[in-house]
Design a protein around this motif. Structure first.
Motif: not given
Ligand SMILES: Nc1ncnc2c1ncn2[C@@H]1O[C@H](COP(=O)(O)OP(=O)(O)OP(=O)(O)O)[C@@H](O)[C@H]1O
Ligand SMILES: [Mg+2]
Length: 504
Positions: A33-40, A46-57, A80-82, A103-105
């Motif tokens: 997700d390009d919004e860092v707030g949403i990633l956080e 989910l972070g307590d239960d799984y290994r979470v990787f995040t990316a903004t693009t 961004p980009g696609m 994920l959709t707003g």
């Protein structure tokens, strides 16, 4: 078509779903997700239960996918980009089993509906999300993922097992070919070399072969070696002992029968000639067949035609015939007990295997060969034979030929304990007790010489019969050794006033 939208989770809101793990390792998720707030905040959910990787693009996300075993991907619809849909398409290329969520707003329903319907997205998550139901969604999705990967693993294991089986089959087939190929036949005598020469010449042809020789001389082995070194080796080799079954059963075995052809024929049955189509049939003890069977056999050999018992139609088969006998077929022909035309059809190529006592130079190689086989099988360590033991083996009578020698060596090895050499006293009594070959011819003493020819001849007969009975152990074997029919032996014994112990 209605898109798959999040279920109402009123019933599970209060239960905190547990993470699904594979072994000790928690599953890895990728959130883009390009919004860092949403990633956080997703990481927080989910972070307590799984290994979470995040990316903004999307690009970053794809790189992570290349290096991590991602089980589930959550992507924002707008990147961004696609677009999120484009990104998830690329995920399919890289990791087709990973579960994809969107994920959709705002509800651009048209594109989400399409993506969900086409199976590219497992489900969409509406912003803002409820953490508990999101956890539950992820958990369910991963359960599906677990089953899917398990399926993939099982399918792979099955494929592996199949390949192994195929390889094993191939190995076993080669093993059979090797076992029955020429290498399995041992023999250094000139007589056996002649046998090998003929075998080599006929193996690649379709010629009918008649193998004759006493019991245990290796007729079976020669028949198989011919088949397994020939062009038909990939097809069946079927063997039938013609002396082992009553006439009707033998006919039905070889030619098959129709239902009701005779009492007990409850179903149609294919005969061995049909089963051997393209391959070879081995007719052992062919001399034991009756006249009606001989007519049928002649028909197959002449025209390749068979007719099942009870059938009206004939069928064509392409089968190579290899026959064997321990009887003198020519003699049976002169006695009118074997059809002459069949005899000539069978003996297109004739291989006679001499008895072991007529090729004693084969005995040492055979003895060593059987010793090696038996020690390997029984886990013994016997290196060889003493000279005295070997001399005796070479000199013994071997009326049972190679089979008897093979049995003798097996017996010796089985009873050898921790001996490392076969000595004379380890041989069985009847082998040890037999006179050496060169003594053998003169071992019946001449009767007292009194010029009465008839009396002396009778006395000689008496001694020879006694000797033969003592050594052969039965009347039928003694008569075989003396070269006369059993009934004649019995009559002769009666006339010579010899006691009849009544044994066979
Ligand atoms: N030349 C040989 N080399 C190695 N093994 C042999 C040889 N000849 C015979 N044998 C072995 O001896 C045993 C008897 O051989 P086989 O069964 O072929 O004899 P056969 O002539 O068919 O006897 P029968 O007339 O009793 O059916 C088998 O175990 C076979 O492997
Ligand atoms: Mg045999």
């Amino acid at each position: 078509m209605i898109p798959r939208v999040p279920d109402e989770q009123s019933d599970t809101r209060n239960t905190l779903p547990l993470p699904l793990e594979r072994g000790d390792e928690p599953y890895s998720l990728l959130i883009v997700d390009d919004e860092v707030g949403i990633l956080e905040s997703l990481e927080l959910t989910l972070g307590d239960d799984y290994r979470v990787f995040t990316a903004t693009t999307g690009q970053q996300g794809l790189e992570i996918l290349d290096h991590e075993p991602i089980a589930l991907v959550i992507a924002d619809q707008v990147l961004p980009g696609m677009t999120g849909v484009e990104f998830l398409e690329r995920v399919i290329d890289r990791n087709p089993t990973a579960i994809r969520m969107m994920l959709t707003g705002y509800a651009d329903l048209a594109s989400i509906v399409r993506a969900v319907n086409e199976g590219r997205i497992y489900r969409y998550i509406a912003k803002p999300w409820d953490p508990d139901s999101l956890r539950l969604d992820v958990r369910r999705a991963l359960e599906t993922y677990g089953l899917a990967t398990e399926n993939v693993q099982l399918a792979a294991a099955l494929r592996d097992a199949n390949e192994r089986l195929r390889a094993e089959n191939l190995y076993l087939r080669r093993e059979v070919e090797r076992r029955y190929a020429f290498e399995s036949l041992i023999g250094s005598s000139a007589a056996m070399h002649r046998v090998f020469e003929v075998m080599e010449k006929v193996a690649s042809t379709d010629a009918t072969v008649l193998i004759s020789g006493e019991t245990g001389t290796g007729k079976d082995l020669v028949a198989r070696a011919i088949h397994y070194s020939g062009s038909r080796k990939a097809a069946r080799f079927v063997a039938q002992n013609c002396g082992a079954l009553p006439d009707t059963l033998l006919e039905s075995e070889l030619f098959g029968h129709k239902r009701g052809a005779f009492t007990g024929a409850h179903e149609d049955k294919k005969g061995l000639f049909e089963l051997a189509h393209g391959g070879a049939i081995f007719l052992d003890e062919i001399g034991e067949t009756n006249m009606s069977m001989q007519v049928r056999l002649l028909r197959v050999l002449q025209d390749g035609e068979i007719r099942s018992l009870g059938a009206s139609d004939v069928r064509h088969v392409d089968v190579r015939v290899i026959a064997a006998t321990n009887r003198d077929l020519r003699k049976l022909v002169t006695e009118g007990r074997f059809r002459e035309d069949l005899y000539y059809r069978l003996r297109v190529v004739e291989i006679w295997i001499p008895p072991l006592r007529e090729r004693r130079e084969d005995i040492p190689v055979l003895a060593h060969h059987f010793l090696e086989l038996a020690t390997a099988r029984m886990g013994r360590r016997i290196k060889g034979f003493t000279n005295a033991a070997m001399d005796r083996l070479v000199a013994a009578e071997w009326s049972g030929n190679v089979r008897e020698l093979e049995n003798e060596i097996e017996r010796v090895v089985a009873l050898a304990g921790d001996a490392d050499t076969v000595t004379l006293d380890m041989l069985s009594e009847h082998v040890r007790g037999r006179p050496a070959a060169d003594e053998g011819t003169s071992d019946v003493e001449l009767p007292v010489f009194d010029w009465d020819l008839n009396r002396s001849v009778d006395e000689l007969k008496r001694r020879m019969i006694q000797r033969a009975l003592a050594e052969a152990g039965s009347k039928s074997k003694a008569s075989e050794r003396l070269g006369i029919p059993r009934q004649s032996l019995q009559k002769m014994m009666k006339r010579l006033g010899m006691s009849d112990t009544g044994g066979e």
